[in-house]
Design an enzyme around this catalytic site. Structure first.
Site, PDB file in Angstrom:
ATOM      1  N   LYS A   1      -6.841  18.879  -6.598  1.00  0.00           N
ATOM      2  CA  LYS A   1      -6.198  18.364  -5.373  1.00  0.00           C
ATOM      3  C   LYS A   1      -4.953  17.538  -5.707  1.00  0.00           C
ATOM      4  O   LYS A   1      -3.938  17.608  -5.012  1.00  0.00           O
ATOM      5  CB  LYS A   1      -7.212  17.541  -4.563  1.00  0.00           C
ATOM      6  CG  LYS A   1      -6.655  16.931  -3.296  1.00  0.00           C
ATOM      7  CD  LYS A   1      -6.351  15.469  -3.501  1.00  0.00           C
ATOM      8  CE  LYS A   1      -5.515  14.866  -2.411  1.00  0.00           C
ATOM      9  NZ  LYS A   1      -5.242  13.452  -2.630  1.00  0.00           N
TER      10      LYS A   1
ATOM     11  N   ASP B   1       0.874  -1.168   0.000  1.00  0.00           N
ATOM     12  CA  ASP B   1       0.000   0.000   0.000  1.00  0.00           C
ATOM     13  C   ASP B   1       0.919   1.229   0.000  1.00  0.00           C
ATOM     14  O   ASP B   1       2.111   1.112   0.312  1.00  0.00           O
ATOM     15  CB  ASP B   1      -0.856  -0.049   1.281  1.00  0.00           C
ATOM     16  CG  ASP B   1      -1.564   1.252   1.541  1.00  0.00           C
ATOM     17  OD1 ASP B   1      -2.237   1.741   0.616  1.00  0.00           O
ATOM     18  OD2 ASP B   1      -1.454   1.778   2.668  1.00  0.00           O
TER      19      ASP B   1
ATOM     20  N   ARG C   1     -14.227  10.296  -0.744  1.00  0.00           N
ATOM     21  CA  ARG C   1     -14.140  10.953   0.574  1.00  0.00           C
ATOM     22  C   ARG C   1     -14.889  12.284   0.552  1.00  0.00           C
ATOM     23  O   ARG C   1     -15.569  12.643   1.519  1.00  0.00           O
ATOM     24  CB  ARG C   1     -12.668  11.154   0.937  1.00  0.00           C
ATOM     25  CG  ARG C   1     -12.419  11.523   2.391  1.00  0.00           C
ATOM     26  CD  ARG C   1     -10.940  11.376   2.715  1.00  0.00           C
ATOM     27  NE  ARG C   1     -10.497  10.021   2.533  1.00  0.00           N
ATOM     28  CZ  ARG C   1      -9.289   9.655   2.093  1.00  0.00           C
ATOM     29  NH1 ARG C   1      -8.379  10.578   1.819  1.00  0.00           N
ATOM     30  NH2 ARG C   1      -8.976   8.393   1.947  1.00  0.00           N
TER      31      ARG C   1
ATOM     32  N   ASP D   1      -0.196   5.130   0.854  1.00  0.00           N
ATOM     33  CA  ASP D   1      -0.449   6.160   1.873  1.00  0.00           C
ATOM     34  C   ASP D   1      -0.552   5.537   3.258  1.00  0.00           C
ATOM     35  O   ASP D   1      -1.367   4.641   3.496  1.00  0.00           O
ATOM     36  CB  ASP D   1      -1.730   6.926   1.533  1.00  0.00           C
ATOM     37  CG  ASP D   1      -1.568   7.666   0.215  1.00  0.00           C
ATOM     38  OD1 ASP D   1      -0.643   8.480   0.124  1.00  0.00           O
ATOM     39  OD2 ASP D   1      -2.341   7.404  -0.723  1.00  0.00           O
TER      40      ASP D   1
HETATM   41  C1  XBP Z   1      -5.126   6.208   0.688  1.00  0.00           C
HETATM   42  C2  XBP Z   1      -6.363   6.867   0.325  1.00  0.00           C
HETATM   43  C3  XBP Z   1      -6.349   7.907  -0.688  1.00  0.00           C
HETATM   44  C4  XBP Z   1      -5.672   9.207  -0.308  1.00  0.00           C
HETATM   45  C5  XBP Z   1      -6.102  10.271  -1.238  1.00  0.00           C
HETATM   46  O1  XBP Z   1      -4.813   5.244  -0.237  1.00  0.00           O
HETATM   47  O2  XBP Z   1      -7.395   6.536   0.821  1.00  0.00           O
HETATM   48  O3  XBP Z   1      -7.660   8.191  -0.968  1.00  0.00           O
HETATM   49  O4  XBP Z   1      -6.038   9.609   0.996  1.00  0.00           O
HETATM   50  O5  XBP Z   1      -5.764   9.966  -2.520  1.00  0.00           O
HETATM   51  P1  XBP Z   1      -3.856   3.956   0.126  1.00  0.00           P
HETATM   52  P2  XBP Z   1      -6.617  10.450  -3.782  1.00  0.00           P
HETATM   53  O6  XBP Z   1      -3.705   3.864   1.614  1.00  0.00           O
HETATM   54  O7  XBP Z   1      -4.616   2.816  -0.469  1.00  0.00           O
HETATM   55  O8  XBP Z   1      -2.537   4.214  -0.569  1.00  0.00           O
HETATM   56  O9  XBP Z   1      -7.137  11.826  -3.460  1.00  0.00           O
HETATM   57  O10 XBP Z   1      -5.631  10.458  -4.912  1.00  0.00           O
HETATM   58  O11 XBP Z   1      -7.747   9.475  -3.981  1.00  0.00           O
HETATM   59 MG    MG Z   2      -2.945   3.140   3.435  1.00  0.00          MG
END
Ligand code: XBP
Ligand code: MG
Length: 252
Positions: free
Chosen positions: A86, A10, A57, A12
């Site tokens: 964004k 993953d 979101r 983020d």
């Molecule tokens: C994390 C998320 C993403 C980011 C925002 O993804 O939920 O939505 O917060 O990204 P992961 P976007 O943990 O699966 O990497 O605004 O580009 O959707």
């Molecule tokens: Mg994550």
């Protein structure tokens, strides 16, 4: 488990702590620029992080926290435009304020590469966000280290749906039982487990109180030889940082 063949990461929260000081700030800059009085505080963001995906979101935020908002005729397009802006803000932010990789991430990736273990990314975030972070932190060549970088809207249903992990398995031609996933969130764990993949969790401030009972191991971070991890759940023997030897011991 059959012999380990691939690690799937993953992005983020797992590779780097990008949510609080990265994505959240980029959303707020976008809202201000668009003249919207929406501001996602650190604690509110923790609540809405429950919904994966930036567009999803924003939808959720409007439904739950801003029922007063008068939506434009085409709300989906409105949100898509905001989300595009964004993504630009997030890129700029990553360039301005470097968000480092979490402890042990680079070491584990290097070790996997040196042992011929295949690598992939499975993220809910938009593709340029993942590639910018990788390039910035691991160099341009790193994009080639990951056989599949599965991101954002490449699948219809985001985490906790298993689709993004199933996509990675299909693209790599691998069964789930030769892969190991790394996640930081409850939704990510559900997605990986529904795809049949064993998962190691490294928690962060936003996710530390969630239920990770379905994980192989729960840590505060992957750790380094000089910076041991804290074990939240699981048996690591005398291990103090996560390397492939420990992974093999855990899996067998
Ligand atoms: C994390 C998320 C993403 C980011 C925002 O993804 O939920 O939505 O917060 O990204 P992961 P976007 O943990 O699966 O990497 O605004 O580009 O959707
Ligand atoms: Mg994550």
């Amino acid at each position: 488990m059959n012999k380990l063949q691939a690690l799937i990461f993953d992005v983020d929260g797992t590779l780097a702590d990008t949510e609080r000081d990265g994505h959240r700030v980029a959303f707020n800059r976008t809202f201000a620029e668009a003249g919207l009085d929406w501001n996602w505080s650190i604690s509110l963001y923790g609540e809405i992080l429950e919904v994966a995906g930036g567009k999803e979101r924003i939808h959720f935020y409007l439904q739950k926290y801003r029922p007063d908002f008068q939506p434009p005729a085409d709300l989906t397009q409105f949100i898509a435009n905001l989300h595009k802006a964004k993504t630009h803000h997030y890129q700029k932010l990553l360039a301005e304020a470097v968000i480092p990789l979490r402890p042990g991430v680079k070491r584990l990736i290097d070790q996997a590469r040196s042992q011929g273990i295949r690598l992939a990314i499975a993220t809910t975030s938009a593709l340029p966000n993942a590639t910018t972070l990788l390039t910035q932190q691991l160099g341009k060549d790193s994009l080639d280290w990951f056989e599949v970088i599965a991101a954002g809207d490449i699948v219809a249903a985001k985490k906790p749906a298993p689709d993004i992990y199933q996509y990675v398995l299909r693209e790599m031609g691998l069964n789930s039982d030769v892969c190991l996933a790394f996640e930081d969130s409850h939704q990510g764990l559900i997605a990986a487990r529904k795809a049949g993949i064993q998962t190691i969790i490294t928690v962060n401030d936003y996710t530390k109180d969630r239920d990770f009972s379905d994980a192989l191991l729960v840590l505060d971070c992957l750790g380094e030889p000089e910076q041991p991890f804290r074990v939240i759940a699981g048996d690591v023997g005398d291990g103090s940082y996560l390397d492939l030897d420990l992974v093999y011991r855990l899996l067998n």
